[in-house]
Design a protein around this motif. Structure first.
Motif, short mmCIF file in Angstrom:
data_model
loop_
_atom_site.label_atom_id
_atom_site.label_comp_id
_atom_site.label_asym_id
_atom_site.label_seq_id
_atom_site.Cartn_x
_atom_site.Cartn_y
_atom_site.Cartn_z
N GLY A 176 -55.26 -1.77 -15.95
CA GLY A 176 -53.77 -1.64 -16.20
C GLY A 176 -52.97 -2.87 -16.88
O GLY A 176 -53.48 -3.79 -17.46
N LEU A 177 -51.78 -2.55 -16.88
CA LEU A 177 -50.83 -3.22 -17.86
C LEU A 177 -51.17 -4.78 -17.12
O LEU A 177 -51.11 -5.86 -18.39
CB LEU A 177 -49.34 -3.03 -17.47
CG LEU A 177 -48.95 -1.81 -18.10
CD1 LEU A 177 -47.50 -1.31 -17.51
CD2 LEU A 177 -48.58 -1.95 -19.68
N ALA A 178 -51.12 -5.04 -16.02
CA ALA A 178 -51.20 -6.37 -15.48
C ALA A 178 -52.73 -6.88 -15.28
O ALA A 178 -52.79 -8.16 -14.57
CB ALA A 178 -50.26 -6.56 -14.63
N GLN A 179 -53.69 -6.07 -15.68
CA GLN A 179 -54.88 -6.30 -15.24
C GLN A 179 -55.18 -6.79 -13.92
O GLN A 179 -55.89 -7.83 -13.65
CB GLN A 179 -55.43 -7.34 -16.33
CG GLN A 179 -55.63 -6.64 -17.86
CD GLN A 179 -56.66 -5.70 -17.84
OE1 GLN A 179 -57.65 -5.82 -17.87
NE2 GLN A 179 -56.06 -4.49 -17.97
N GLN B 44 -50.14 -10.73 -22.50
CA GLN B 44 -51.13 -11.55 -22.27
C GLN B 44 -52.46 -10.56 -21.82
O GLN B 44 -53.55 -10.93 -22.34
CB GLN B 44 -51.09 -12.82 -21.59
CG GLN B 44 -52.47 -13.59 -21.34
CD GLN B 44 -53.04 -14.31 -22.70
OE1 GLN B 44 -52.36 -14.44 -23.71
NE2 GLN B 44 -54.50 -14.14 -22.70
N GLU B 45 -52.22 -10.10 -20.61
CA GLU B 45 -53.13 -9.15 -20.03
C GLU B 45 -53.67 -7.96 -20.73
O GLU B 45 -54.80 -7.88 -20.77
CB GLU B 45 -52.84 -8.85 -18.77
CG GLU B 45 -52.66 -10.11 -17.90
CD GLU B 45 -53.98 -10.67 -17.31
OE1 GLU B 45 -55.05 -10.12 -17.68
OE2 GLU B 45 -53.71 -11.68 -16.74
N SER B 46 -52.87 -7.23 -21.29
CA SER B 46 -53.32 -5.85 -21.91
C SER B 46 -52.86 -5.80 -23.22
O SER B 46 -52.65 -4.52 -23.86
CB SER B 46 -52.85 -4.73 -20.93
OG SER B 46 -51.19 -4.74 -20.91
N GLY B 47 -52.15 -6.96 -23.87
CA GLY B 47 -51.46 -6.59 -25.09
C GLY B 47 -52.37 -6.05 -26.08
O GLY B 47 -53.60 -6.47 -26.18
N LEU B 48 -51.83 -5.08 -27.11
CA LEU B 48 -52.54 -4.36 -28.11
C LEU B 48 -51.69 -4.47 -29.23
O LEU B 48 -50.51 -4.22 -29.36
CB LEU B 48 -52.83 -3.06 -27.68
CG LEU B 48 -53.27 -2.02 -28.61
CD1 LEU B 48 -54.82 -2.43 -28.89
CD2 LEU B 48 -53.50 -0.71 -27.99
N GLU C 97 -46.31 -19.11 -24.59
CA GLU C 97 -46.13 -18.85 -25.90
C GLU C 97 -45.61 -17.41 -26.28
O GLU C 97 -44.59 -17.25 -26.84
CB GLU C 97 -47.51 -18.93 -26.60
CG GLU C 97 -48.02 -20.37 -26.80
CD GLU C 97 -49.51 -20.28 -27.42
OE1 GLU C 97 -50.05 -19.34 -27.77
OE2 GLU C 97 -50.27 -21.18 -27.32
N TYR C 98 -45.82 -16.51 -25.21
CA TYR C 98 -45.33 -15.23 -25.37
C TYR C 98 -43.82 -15.21 -24.82
O TYR C 98 -42.74 -14.71 -25.67
CB TYR C 98 -45.79 -14.27 -24.53
CG TYR C 98 -47.31 -13.74 -25.26
CD1 TYR C 98 -47.18 -13.00 -26.51
CD2 TYR C 98 -48.39 -13.80 -24.64
CE1 TYR C 98 -48.26 -12.46 -26.85
CE2 TYR C 98 -49.49 -13.58 -25.17
CZ TYR C 98 -49.59 -12.76 -26.42
OH TYR C 98 -50.71 -12.21 -27.12
#
Length: 184
Positions: A105-108, A54-58, A173-174
């Protein structure tokens, strides 16, 4: 300095570190870095991985992956192809924008609210360090006797309310897609 989105050698990076930061071989099993950080904080690794999605998904080649060199500066997501580029952009942003308006970062992780967890802002670009901090924050937000969903909402917005609920729903949802093996 231009802080625009930089996405050059993403595919090369993902090929170099498939066991640490790419999507796991089994859709239900998060990559090992998430497992280590989650185990240390006694949280489910799937929860930590879903938060990172959710935070850094690309989206890359049809698959969604958390991206370690992600910044959000004043509401604008920025993805960089290297830690060096992300660090330079972070330093630039930190000189011009209030720290509470920068996530890293990954978890913002928020640069302003998480000051106790770093001595230099670019430390938050270390994937392992970022995940360890995120896992400990999430763990602190879980209350006795409840499942992880309310804690997920408080991870994003400790005060709760509609923003926390919306975030909780997105991460849920993820989680559901991870459990079903339908996350691409």
């Amino acid at each position: 300095m231009d802080t625009s989105v930089v996405l050059r050698p993403l595919a090369a990076y993902l090929l170099m570190a498939p066991g640490l930061w790419s999507t796991a071989t089994s859709a239900a099993v998060p990559p090992i870095a998430y497992q280590y950080a989650a185990q240390a904080a006694e949280i489910p690794p799937e929860v930590l991985y879903a938060i990172a999605l959710q935070e850094s998904g690309l989206e890359l080649r049809g698959r969604r992956r958390p991206w370690p060199w992600t910044l959000n500066v004043a509401g604008k997501s920025q993805y960089y192809s290297s830690r060096t580029q992300a660090c330079a952009a972070l330093q630039y942003a930190a000189r011009r924008v209030k720290a509470t308006r920068i996530d890293v970062g990954l978890a913002q992780l928020n640069l302003g609210y998480q000051r106790a967890h770093y001595s230099a802002p670019c430390e938050l670009l270390s994937p392992a360090h970022n995940l360890t901090i995120a896992a400990s924050i999430l763990r602190r937000h879980r209350r006795a006797g409840e499942d992880w969903l309310p804690a997920i909402g408080r991870y994003h917005r400790p005060a709760g309310g509609p923003l926390a609920t919306r975030y909780q729903r997105r991460v849920s949802e993820y989680l559901s897609r991870l459990q079903k093996g339908t996350l691409q």
